[in-house]
Design a protein around this motif. Structure first.
Motif, PDB file in Angstrom:
ATOM      1  N   LYS A  23      30.097  45.791  44.835  1.00  0.00           N
ATOM      2  CA  LYS A  23      31.506  46.196  44.809  1.00  0.00           C
ATOM      3  C   LYS A  23      32.368  45.253  45.645  1.00  0.00           C
ATOM      4  O   LYS A  23      33.453  44.827  45.208  1.00  0.00           O
ATOM      5  N   ASP A  26      35.344  42.799  44.190  1.00  0.00           N
ATOM      6  CA  ASP A  26      36.717  42.906  44.696  1.00  0.00           C
ATOM      7  C   ASP A  26      37.256  41.535  45.082  1.00  0.00           C
ATOM      8  O   ASP A  26      38.423  41.208  44.818  1.00  0.00           O
ATOM      9  N   LYS A  27      36.405  40.709  45.715  1.00  0.00           N
ATOM     10  CA  LYS A  27      36.829  39.353  46.091  1.00  0.00           C
ATOM     11  C   LYS A  27      37.089  38.493  44.853  1.00  0.00           C
ATOM     12  O   LYS A  27      38.093  37.771  44.788  1.00  0.00           O
ATOM     13  N   ASN A  35      37.883  39.497  41.813  1.00  0.00           N
ATOM     14  CA  ASN A  35      39.048  39.971  41.055  1.00  0.00           C
ATOM     15  C   ASN A  35      40.357  39.819  41.822  1.00  0.00           C
ATOM     16  O   ASN A  35      41.434  39.952  41.239  1.00  0.00           O
ATOM     17  N   SER A  36      40.279  39.541  43.126  1.00  0.00           N
ATOM     18  CA  SER A  36      41.492  39.341  43.928  1.00  0.00           C
ATOM     19  C   SER A  36      41.859  37.864  44.053  1.00  0.00           C
ATOM     20  O   SER A  36      42.900  37.538  44.631  1.00  0.00           O
ATOM     21  N   SER A  93      46.167  37.147  40.280  1.00  0.00           N
ATOM     22  CA  SER A  93      44.759  37.550  40.225  1.00  0.00           C
ATOM     23  C   SER A  93      44.550  38.556  39.093  1.00  0.00           C
ATOM     24  O   SER A  93      45.497  39.215  38.653  1.00  0.00           O
ATOM     25  N   PRO A  94      43.317  38.697  38.609  1.00  0.00           N
ATOM     26  CA  PRO A  94      43.031  39.734  37.605  1.00  0.00           C
ATOM     27  C   PRO A  94      43.435  41.130  38.074  1.00  0.00           C
ATOM     28  O   PRO A  94      43.882  41.950  37.273  1.00  0.00           O
ATOM     29  N   LYS A  95      43.323  41.393  39.386  1.00  0.00           N
ATOM     30  CA  LYS A  95      43.714  42.693  39.911  1.00  0.00           C
ATOM     31  C   LYS A  95      45.219  42.904  39.775  1.00  0.00           C
ATOM     32  O   LYS A  95      45.688  44.017  39.479  1.00  0.00           O
ATOM     33  N   ASP A  96      46.010  41.832  39.981  1.00  0.00           N
ATOM     34  CA  ASP A  96      47.463  41.925  39.804  1.00  0.00           C
ATOM     35  C   ASP A  96      47.820  42.230  38.356  1.00  0.00           C
ATOM     36  O   ASP A  96      48.700  43.073  38.074  1.00  0.00           O
ATOM     37  N   LEU A 101      45.914  43.673  36.082  1.00  0.00           N
ATOM     38  CA  LEU A 101      45.492  45.028  35.743  1.00  0.00           C
ATOM     39  C   LEU A 101      46.491  46.056  36.271  1.00  0.00           C
ATOM     40  O   LEU A 101      46.801  47.047  35.604  1.00  0.00           O
ATOM     41  N   GLY A 102      47.017  45.801  37.474  1.00  0.00           N
ATOM     42  CA  GLY A 102      48.000  46.712  38.042  1.00  0.00           C
ATOM     43  C   GLY A 102      49.230  46.862  37.166  1.00  0.00           C
ATOM     44  O   GLY A 102      49.802  47.959  37.062  1.00  0.00           O
TER      45      GLY A 102
END
Length: 267
Positions: free
Chosen positions: A39, A43-44, A46-47, A57-60, A62-63
């Motif tokens: 996990k 997280d690293k 995807n950030s 980032s992929p996390k941005d 997705l948000g």
């Protein structure tokens, strides 16, 4: 199933994750530790900002998409279900291992859901016990709180009870220090822990130890816990003086009457 042509793409994606996560570290003490490492590394990954995402980032990304996604469907419960009878020791047998249930269910049938990591036990569709699954042979997994009513009738059985040996190290130490000759009071202490929490009990014991070790008993622990303010209402200077005076008064009474325990009351 309808997109068999994507099978190779999915497999390469899994290979990428496996290489990034476990190439530097591949040995772990438990499955929980391996999952935690997975996990944290994901997280690293995807950030991390990507050029092809315009320095996002992929996390941005997705948000931004979350508001347009369909509601999440209920999780698919993948467990093996079996119905078993509770034996006279208030345990059930699953894959040659024993798991405890509340003692009022002796002789009754319960339904167990067997997951890879946990065992959940239900009676009349109500969850009555949950245990970490054991992969040993003929191993007993016991929660001592399941035997409170039986132990009240036979407190002497506590010393050799399997559940006592599976208590937390802190409670084991408390039992060895103060309750080996008074198992009945220890059973009441277990009920107090269930009602409040272990941390509050351990803090009360420390307070009593500062005054006099002989004062550590269940009644005095109750006095401190139920007089202690919550975090929402912290002690003022006047309250601290009152609490200190109360503890000193308990100590004086113990000395005067040479009491082993002091009758407590609950607010």
């Amino acid at each position: 199933v309808a997109s068999g042509n994507e099978k190779g793409h999915v497999e390469r994606g899994i290979e990428f994750v496996r290489r990034k996560v476990f190439s530097s570290k591949s040995e772990f003490d438990s499955v929980e530790e391996a999952n935690k490492h997975l996990k944290e590394t994901l997280d690293k990954l995807n950030s991390r900002e990507r050029n092809w995402l315009k320095n996002k980032s992929p996390k941005d990304i997705l948000g931004k998409e979350l508001d347009y996604l369909l509601p999440l469907k209920p999780s698919y419960d993948t467990a093996r279900r079996i119905e078993v009878r509770v034996n006279k020791y208030s345990v059930i047998n699953i894959d040659q291992n024993k798991y405890s249930v509340p003692d009022y269910l002796v002789g009754k049938f319960v339904m167990a859901k067997i997951y890879p990591d946990t065992i959940e036990i239900f009676y009349k569709d109500k969850l009555i016990a949950s245990h970490k699954r054991s992969y040993l042979n003929h191993n007993w997994t016991v929660d001592i709180n399941h035997f409170i009513h039986t132990l009240k009738k036979k407190p002497g059985a506590l010393h050799s009870c399997v559940g006592r040996h599976q208590l937390s190290p802190e409670l084991q130490e408390v039992y060895q220090k103060y309750y080996t000759n008074n198992p009945k009071d220890f059973i009441v202490l277990l009920e107090l822990i269930k009602e409040k929490d272990l941390e509050s009990v351990l803090d009360a014991i420390k307070e009593l130890e500062k005054i006099k070790v002989e004062m550590v008993n269940t009644d005095n622990i109750k006095n401190i816990i139920f007089k202690s303010p919550t975090m929402d209402n912290p002690l003022g200077s006047e309250d601290i003086s009152i609490q200190k005076a109360s503890l000193e008064q308990i100590s004086i009474l113990n000395e005067m009457f040479k009491l082993n325990s002091v009758g407590g009351y609950e607010n």
